[in-house]
Write an enzyme that holds these catalytic residues in place. Structure first.
Site, short mmCIF file in Angstrom:
data_model
loop_
_atom_site.label_atom_id
_atom_site.label_comp_id
_atom_site.label_asym_id
_atom_site.label_seq_id
_atom_site.Cartn_x
_atom_site.Cartn_y
_atom_site.Cartn_z
N ARG A 45 1.11 -1.12 0.22
CA ARG A 45 0.21 -0.19 0.23
C ARG A 45 1.06 1.44 0.27
O ARG A 45 2.00 1.17 0.87
CB ARG A 45 -1.08 0.16 1.20
CG ARG A 45 -1.95 -0.61 1.09
CD ARG A 45 -3.17 -0.56 2.40
NE ARG A 45 -3.92 -1.65 2.27
CZ ARG A 45 -5.37 -0.85 1.37
NH1 ARG A 45 -5.29 0.62 1.68
NH2 ARG A 45 -6.21 -1.34 1.29
N HIS A 191 -12.08 -11.54 -2.31
CA HIS A 191 -11.94 -10.19 -1.03
C HIS A 191 -13.20 -10.95 -0.39
O HIS A 191 -14.30 -11.08 -0.69
CB HIS A 191 -12.28 -8.88 -1.86
CG HIS A 191 -12.18 -7.76 -0.81
ND1 HIS A 191 -13.07 -7.47 0.00
CD2 HIS A 191 -10.82 -7.31 -0.71
CE1 HIS A 191 -12.78 -6.78 1.01
NE2 HIS A 191 -11.06 -6.17 0.12
N1 PXP Z 1 -8.28 -9.56 -3.75
C1 PXP Z 1 -7.91 -8.54 -3.62
C2 PXP Z 1 -6.90 -7.89 -4.29
C3 PXP Z 1 -8.07 -7.93 -2.21
O1 PXP Z 1 -7.26 -6.82 -2.53
C4 PXP Z 1 -7.85 -9.22 -1.18
C5 PXP Z 1 -7.94 -7.49 -0.24
O2 PXP Z 1 -6.38 -8.11 0.28
C6 PXP Z 1 -7.82 -9.64 -1.31
C7 PXP Z 1 -7.75 -10.32 -2.40
C8 PXP Z 1 -7.87 -10.96 -0.01
O3 PXP Z 1 -9.33 -10.15 1.01
P1 PXP Z 1 -9.42 -10.63 2.34
O4 PXP Z 1 -8.35 -10.40 3.04
O5 PXP Z 1 -10.34 -10.42 2.61
O6 PXP Z 1 -9.72 -12.50 2.32
#
Ligand code: PXP
Length: 236
Positions: A45, A191
């Site tokens: 980030r 996500h």
């Molecule tokens: N995929 C992407 C592109 C993301 O930005 C994130 C979060 O960083 C994830 C997957 C994983 O999400 P989570 O931490 O909610 O499993």
């Protein structure tokens, strides 16, 4: 069965709470790799709130499975990616104040900038994916931008309140997967997926990879707690 990418950002979040040296994301990555994950995912980030540039450099050296870097299109991060060369870069939108990535990239609106970043990544031999909402307009724009793979944001499905809403967002996701497959794109998803909502998504034909972070790190703190206490008792 889709491949599993494990996002280890929140191992680094724990470290940063104390600005200390543990838990080390590189140590975590090796455990994740040994446990059978197919890729390691980290998000560098702009505010460096968890993963740091140094972590990325070390991960690039020690990780043998795919290293997938989530990143914004910010020039500073693009420069670092081009230098460190992860196996894959996933372009994501980024807002400083957000707790986590709130939505997918608006590829249509940011088309020029995204194309420019994709060109730089390609020059360095870095495979690129775009993280977008399960939306035909975004899939079309991703295809126009020239990527071969996309990751669909499963947040709306994961955060749905009640079965009816979850069914609605599940269908939205499923039809986006089919639409993108028809366009010849490789489709990943992630996500907000957790131990309770993942099975249904994993069954969608055509999803090649699921990227999961938070729920795995949360589960690890619980299933690892007994061993950790026993080890401390032994030392005392
Ligand atoms: N995929 C992407 C592109 C993301 O930005 C994130 C979060 O960083 C994830 C997957 C994983 O999400 P989570 O931490 O909610 O499993």
């Amino acid at each position: 069965m889709p491949r599993l990418g494990v996002n280890i950002d929140h191992i680094a979040t724990l470290r940063e709470i104390r600005h200390g040296i543990e838990p080390d994301p590189a140590f975590a990555a090796l455990i994740v790799q040994a446990a059978g994950a197919d890729s390691i995912v980290v998000h560098l980030r702009e505010d460096r709130r968890h993963i740091k540039e140094r972590d990325l450099r070390i991960l690039k050296e020690v990780v043998k499975i795919k290293l997938n870097l989530e990143m914004s299109t910010n020039d500073d991060v693009v420069k670092i990616a081009c230098e460190i060369k992860p196996d894959q870069a996933t372009l994501v939108p980024e807002k400083r104040q957000e707790i986590t990535t709130e939505g997918g990239l608006d590829v249509a609106i940011n088309f020029k900038k995204i194309k420019e970043v994709l060109r730089k990544l390609k020059q360095q031999g870095i495979a690129a994916s775009l993280f977008i909402d399960p939306d035909k307009k975004q899939i079309d724009a991703a295809k126009r931008a020239g990527v071969k793979m996309i990751e669909l944001h499963t947040g709306r499905y994961a955060d749905a309140k009640g079965d009816k809403e979850q069914d609605q967002y599940f269908k939205e996701l499923e039809s986006a997967v089919n639409y993108a497959k028809d366009k010849g794109l490789a489709v990943f998803a992630g996500h907000g997926l957790n131990y309770y909502n993942v099975a249904r998504v994993a069954k969608i034909k055509g999803i090649e990879e699921l990227n999961i972070g938070y729920s795995i790190v949360c589960r690890a703190t619980l299933v690892g707690l007994e061993r950790a206490v026993r080890q401390m008792k032994l030392l005392i």
